[in-house]
Design an enzyme around this catalytic site. Structure first.
Site, PDB file in Angstrom:
ATOM      1  N   THR A   1     -12.956 -16.023  56.081  1.00 48.28           N
ATOM      2  CA  THR A   1     -11.702 -15.302  55.836  1.00 48.28           C
ATOM      3  C   THR A   1     -11.198 -15.489  54.409  1.00 48.28           C
ATOM      4  O   THR A   1     -10.292 -14.792  53.980  1.00 48.28           O
ATOM      5  CB  THR A   1     -10.631 -15.713  56.864  1.00 48.28           C
ATOM      6  OG1 THR A   1      -9.546 -14.775  56.792  1.00 48.28           O
ATOM      7  CG2 THR A   1     -10.120 -17.119  56.615  1.00 48.28           C
TER       8      THR A   1
ATOM      9  N   ASP B   1      -4.070 -12.991  62.879  1.00 42.91           N
ATOM     10  CA  ASP B   1      -5.088 -12.192  62.185  1.00 42.91           C
ATOM     11  C   ASP B   1      -6.543 -12.659  62.262  1.00 42.91           C
ATOM     12  O   ASP B   1      -7.403 -12.039  62.890  1.00 42.91           O
ATOM     13  CB  ASP B   1      -4.669 -11.996  60.708  1.00 42.91           C
ATOM     14  CG  ASP B   1      -4.151 -13.269  60.021  1.00 42.91           C
ATOM     15  OD1 ASP B   1      -4.338 -14.367  60.570  1.00 42.91           O
ATOM     16  OD2 ASP B   1      -3.560 -13.152  58.925  1.00 42.91           O
TER      17      ASP B   1
ATOM     18  N   GLU C   1       4.206  -7.201  50.464  1.00 46.38           N
ATOM     19  CA  GLU C   1       3.873  -8.262  51.415  1.00 46.38           C
ATOM     20  C   GLU C   1       4.181  -7.832  52.856  1.00 46.38           C
ATOM     21  O   GLU C   1       3.372  -8.031  53.742  1.00 46.38           O
ATOM     22  CB  GLU C   1       4.674  -9.523  51.053  1.00 46.38           C
ATOM     23  CG  GLU C   1       4.508 -10.702  51.995  1.00 46.38           C
ATOM     24  CD  GLU C   1       3.195 -11.446  51.815  1.00 46.38           C
ATOM     25  OE1 GLU C   1       2.401 -11.068  50.946  1.00 46.38           O
ATOM     26  OE2 GLU C   1       2.958 -12.408  52.565  1.00 46.38           O
TER      27      GLU C   1
ATOM     28  N   GLU D   1      -6.278 -24.415  56.165  1.00 46.56           N
ATOM     29  CA  GLU D   1      -6.415 -24.095  54.734  1.00 46.56           C
ATOM     30  C   GLU D   1      -7.555 -24.892  54.108  1.00 46.56           C
ATOM     31  O   GLU D   1      -8.276 -24.382  53.235  1.00 46.56           O
ATOM     32  CB  GLU D   1      -5.105 -24.394  53.987  1.00 46.56           C
ATOM     33  CG  GLU D   1      -3.921 -23.517  54.396  1.00 46.56           C
ATOM     34  CD  GLU D   1      -4.023 -22.086  53.883  1.00 46.56           C
ATOM     35  OE1 GLU D   1      -4.965 -21.777  53.132  1.00 46.56           O
ATOM     36  OE2 GLU D   1      -3.148 -21.280  54.243  1.00 46.56           O
TER      37      GLU D   1
ATOM     38  N   GLU E   1      -6.370  -8.475  50.966  1.00 51.54           N
ATOM     39  CA  GLU E   1      -6.844  -7.777  52.170  1.00 51.54           C
ATOM     40  C   GLU E   1      -7.058  -6.275  51.990  1.00 51.54           C
ATOM     41  O   GLU E   1      -7.951  -5.688  52.616  1.00 51.54           O
ATOM     42  CB  GLU E   1      -5.876  -8.018  53.338  1.00 51.54           C
ATOM     43  CG  GLU E   1      -5.850  -9.450  53.848  1.00 51.54           C
ATOM     44  CD  GLU E   1      -5.059 -10.404  52.964  1.00 51.54           C
ATOM     45  OE1 GLU E   1      -4.248  -9.943  52.129  1.00 51.54           O
ATOM     46  OE2 GLU E   1      -5.246 -11.628  53.101  1.00 51.54           O
TER      47      GLU E   1
END
Ligand SMILES: *[C@@H]1O[C@H](CO)[C@@H](O)[C@H](O)[C@H]1NC(C)=O
Ligand SMILES: *[C@@H]1O[C@H](CO)[C@@H](O)[C@H](O)[C@H]1NC(C)=O
Ligand SMILES: *[C@@H]1O[C@H](CO)[C@@H](O)[C@H](O)[C@H]1NC(C)=O
Length: 505
Positions: free
Chosen positions: A494, A259, A368, A115, A402
């Site tokens: 990302t 992912d 979600e 993160e 996304e």
């Protein structure tokens, strides 16, 4: 692009005298839509700056704040690249002032290497690349250097995480004690989503240590062992042993936890085709295997395509996530770059599937988590499953990007206005259902009246991602816009922070 702007101004003036269909041409509406997204960004920034700065995030209902990212001002750093692309010098200067004051060697909580890399490190590197490149002159050039200095300071604080027997890092670290959480494995995504940021930092500083550390960890993923945990070429298990770099399981997916490992394979090739040819080959293998083995069509809507998961018992799992919806964009980026129409077509199928998860709910925003396993359909979602091909297993929306991100890629790669309309619809619904007096809140249930009530948290990625991709779909042509083919001069991490692609000195 000037041509387009001039045309749009003319068209606006002439609207009254032209046939009605001219008025509806998207080119006319583009500037006002870009302005609407800028307005939403300013609204969120003003609320955060008033009630939460320099904490990590605003609680947009109570006007309180949270510090989920080590209390270094995550929302500010995450907002930087978007503020630059919107050319708002006021906000950019406020953020740079803050970044100059951050002491990355101090925090009271455990630090996530992943993160921290994708939000803070990438936010600062991206700001540097933009302000030294296409956005030069937006702020005084003498103010820009601190972004690279602080990137280096942060990476120097974090780099002990890689000091393990294999070089596969710990993800959760204590930067005070230089300790860790005692994990024995690290996730596929969190291991494989460092290499772009740490390589870029080396290329900017001339110190190859950061690139070496991140690429050594990545090497285990590029040469996976044991073979049984790579059931189809390129598709690998979701965890790696910190002790020896071997894969720890055979759980295959493009969903959360795995992912962005796949996302970065092709993006590394965009970043530097000379050095990262193997990364491209591994992405191609994964993409081909996914089309052959993971593509799945709901029994009630065989026209739709989602990516299934695959487990060690050789069973497909018919469920997916909002997070997974980056997949369409990844296939589109790789497809246009490598001139593979089959990847482009499959990417558009995935984009259409994720659009369905937005278009079929009461709010027009997707959930979600969702499933299309006909064995588990809850009674109260039969109608949804029959008509839309999926049912909701977690109806929250926490301001994730996304789906809009993949719509943006679809628009850039095909030029088909449909995808821009989808961006607009999604953004409009976020603005309608999530907006509070001071920012944007999450929703409890996207398929309930008014989103089932709001969640009092505003993730920093609304600034970095949702509002950036929404803006870019309607913004002027610029060097940082995603391009067709191999024309990209920027590549997005990302968290949607664009980095300048490598150019040999
Ligand atoms: C920049 O952002 C500030 C704060 O949100 C806003 O008041 C201002 O109008 C914006 N400026 C421009 C040029 O968009
Ligand atoms: C990190 O380590 C320091 C020094 O050992 C300790 O005081 C602190 O409680 C640890 N922090 C966390 C979040 O575990
Ligand atoms: C679904 O898509 C259609 C056609 O694009 C649009 O008219 C409709 O408003 C959308 N519904 C929702 C809930 O977004």
């Amino acid at each position: 692009m000037r041509t387009l702007l001039a045309l749009s101004a003319l068209a606006g003036l002439a609207a009254a005298t032209l046939p009605a269909y001219t008025v509806n041409r998207p080119v006319i509406r583009r500037d006002s839509r870009a302005d609407a997204v800028k307005e939403a960004f300013s609204h969120a920034w003003d609320g955060y700056y008033t009630y939460a700065f320099p904490h990590d995030e605003l609680h947009p209902i109570s006007n309180g704040f949270g510090d989920s990212r080590n209390n270094w001002g995550a929302s500010a750093v995450d907002a930087l690249s978007t503020a630059i692309m919107m050319r708002n010098a006021t906000i950019v200067n406020q953020i740079i002032d803050h970044i100059a004051t951050i002491d990355y060697s101090k925090t009271g909580t455990m630090v996530s290497l992943f993160e921290t890399t994708i939000r803070y490190l990438a936010g600062m590197i991206s700001g540097y690349d933009l302000l030294k490149g296409p956005a030069a002159g937006l702020v005084e050039d003498s103010r820009v250097g601190v972004l690279l200095e602080q990137s280096k300071n942060l990476a120097d604080v974090l780099k002990f995480a890689f000091d393990t027997p294999s070089g596969v890092p710990y993800n959760m670290i204590n930067i005070t004690s230089r300790g860790n959480d005692g994990a024995t494995t690290n996730g596929l995504a969190v291991t494989g989503t460092l290499v772009l940021e740490w390589t870029r930092l080396s290329d900017l500083t001339g110190n190859d240590e950061y690139a070496r550390l991140s690429q050594k960890a990545e090497d285990y993923l590029l040469h996976p062992e044991p073979a049984r945990y790579e059931p189809f070429p390129g598709l690998i298990g979701s965890a790696v042993n910190i002790n020896d770099g071997s894969l720890a399981n055979g759980h295959i997916s493009w969903s959360g936890g795995a992912d962005s490992y796949y996302e970065y394979l092709i993006k590394m090739y965009v970043y530097d085709p000379e050095r990262f040819g193997l990364y491209r080959d591994r992405w191609v293998a994964a993409a081909e295997s996914s089309i052959a083995h993971l593509a799945s069509h709901p029994s009630s809507r065989p026209d739709l395509t989602f990516l299934a998961t695959y487990n060690e018992e050789n069973q497909l799992g018919l469920s997916s996530q909002h997070l997974t919806c980056f997949d369409g964009g990844s296939f589109l980026l790789g497809g246009t770059l490598l001139d593979r129409q089959d990847f482009v077509d499959f990417g558009l199928d995935l984009v259409a599937g994720c659009h369905e998860t937005y278009n079929s709910t009461l709010t027009g925003i997707g959930p979600e988590d969702f499933s299309w396993d006909s064995n588990g359909v809850p009674d109260d979602q039969r109608v949804l499953f029959e008509s839309a091909g999926f049912y909701i297993t977690n109806g929250q929306y926490i301001l994730r990007p996304e789906v809009i991100e993949s719509f943006y890629y679809a628009w850039r790669v095909t030029g088909d206005e449909t995808y821009r309309e989808w961006v607009w619809a999604a953004f409009s619904n976020v603005n309608k259902y999530c907006r509070t007096a001071s920012g944007f809140a999450g929703l409890h249930d996207v398929d309930a009246e008014n989103g089932g009530g709001r969640i009092d948290n505003q993730e920093s990625f609304i600034f970095a991602e949702v509002l950036k991709y929404s803006y870019l779909a309607f913004a002027p042509e610029d060097e940082w816009q995603v391009q067709k083919g191999s024309a990209n001069t920027f590549v997005y991490n990302t968290e949607a922070h664009p980095f300048k692609v490598y150019t040999p000195q």
